[in-house]
Design an enzyme around this catalytic site. Structure first.
Site, PDB file in Angstrom:
ATOM      1  CB  CYS A 101     -32.496  28.334  86.370  1.00 31.14           C
ATOM      2  SG  CYS A 101     -33.705  27.102  85.838  1.00 31.14           S
ATOM      3  CG  HIS A 129     -22.487  29.108  79.177  1.00 31.92           C
ATOM      4  ND1 HIS A 129     -23.330  28.992  80.270  1.00 31.92           N
ATOM      5  CD2 HIS A 129     -23.232  29.648  78.182  1.00 31.92           C
ATOM      6  CE1 HIS A 129     -24.525  29.439  79.939  1.00 31.92           C
ATOM      7  NE2 HIS A 129     -24.494  29.850  78.682  1.00 31.92           N
ATOM      8  CD  GLU A 131     -26.289  25.630  83.076  1.00 29.60           C
ATOM      9  OE1 GLU A 131     -26.468  24.421  83.346  1.00 29.60           O
ATOM     10  OE2 GLU A 131     -26.910  26.228  82.162  1.00 29.60           O
ATOM     11  CB  THR A 170     -29.608  23.286  82.105  1.00 29.28           C
ATOM     12  OG1 THR A 170     -29.391  24.702  81.992  1.00 29.28           O
ATOM     13  CG2 THR A 170     -29.308  22.818  83.514  1.00 29.28           C
ATOM     14  CB  SER A 228     -28.549  33.043  74.209  1.00 27.44           C
ATOM     15  OG  SER A 228     -29.505  32.027  74.455  1.00 27.44           O
TER      16      SER A 228
END
Length: 316
Positions: A101, A129, A131, A170, A228
């Site tokens: 992203c 996680h 990210e 994010t 998620s």
């Protein structure tokens, strides 16, 4: 037999964000361009329905680059990857397509800039996680310290309190992140932060919609996957905003109808990687049992769009 009346507060915005839309499109275009199979490192986004849909089209999901044959393209997920991942693909002469992203890429660029300026980095995020792993992997070992809670800040061992900066995952809770940032700034007054917070617009917007409808709802359902982060934060936000019952569900089949017995006001939203078809299935499930009045709760309009990588643009 008359169905009991139920008001269903439908959050907007909800579901897919621009980064998720782009990542799914990238995999689809890669399959169109190079044919199946196209390999994808990690789930492209955290949603089983999306992953299974792409698998049916010819995507093969792997956890590491070496699990994919060197003569097939590999796509990196929307969550971003450590620098070592594309380096490994390049060493194998693989065609690589980055579906990170752009808002995560922005955080990667911030991290690199702070490192170049001689600052040690603090990452606000969740351990393990994808990210967080990807962002921490932009810099050499030891250059990024992870904090998950405001309490973690008290035990942080830094190299130089005058040479610090922070970035965030994010998809965090806006309110929880604000508390951690405040703790960092209180302990390290010289710490540098982003000009604008790293939490993405879509995460913020979805949380605002939940906050707006929570006081009117006896229960809130969040459509999303257990892995998620942004979906799980929506459940937390609903509870903190005063909703007595909030449940994360992957599909309508997971609705706990016994817990909703007698409830006359339900909120419904979806995490940024959950397709609208799953929301519609939940609506249909409620309509089968209730006389439903849908009440949209609109707190923002989204018109963000991200381009696909140049390697796929001509084909698109």
């Amino acid at each position: 037999m008359t169905k009991p009346a139920l008001t269903l507060h439908l959050a907007a915005p909800r579901g897919f964000c621009a980064g998720v839309d782009r990542a799914i499109r990238i995999v689809e275009l890669a399959i169109e361009k190079w044919g199946a199979p196209v390999y994808v490192r990690h789930e492209i986004v955290h949603n089983r329905t999306v992953v299974e849909g792409l698998r049916a089209k010819g995507a093969v999901f792997v956890e590491e680059v070496h699990e994919a044959p060197a003569d097939r393209p590999i796509v990196f997920s929307a969550h971003g990857v450590a620098k070592s991942v594309p380096a490994e693909a390049a060493a194998r002469n693989m065609i690589q397509v980055d579906a990170t992203c752009p808002l995560v890429t922005k955080v990667h660029i911030e991290a690199a800039r702070h490192h170049e300026n001689g600052l040690q980095l603090v990452m606000i995020g969740h351990a393990g996680h994808p990210e967080t792993v990807g962002t921490m992997g932009q810099l050499p070992p030891g250059e990024v310290l992870l904090v998950e809670t405001a309490e973690d800040v008290a035990t942080l061992q830094v190299r130089d309190p005058q040479k610090l900066a922070f970035v965030t995952q994010t998809t965090l809770s806006v309110d929880d992140t604000a508390d951690i940032v405040a703790a960092l700034q209180a302990r390290f007054p010289a710490i540098h932060g982003p000009a604008r917070e790293d939490i993405c617009y879509a995460t913020t917007n979805r949380q605002m919609a939940v906050k707006a409808m929570a006081p009117s709802c006896e229960a809130i359902l969040v459509v999303g996957a257990p892995n998620s982060s942004n979906s799980r934060r929506l459940v937390e936000v609903a509870r903190k905003a005063g909703c007595p019952y909030a449940q994360l569900i992957q599909t309508a089949a997971e609705i706990d109808w016994r817990a909703l017995e007698g409830v006359r006001s339900v909120g419904l939203t979806a995490g940024a990687s959950a397709p609208e078809e799953l929301v519609n299935e939940v609506l249909d499930a409620f309509r089968a049992r209730h006389d439903v009045t849908v009440l949209p709760v609109v707190t923002a309009e989204e018109n963000v769009e991200f381009k696909v990588p140049r390697i796929l643009r001509e084909h698109a």
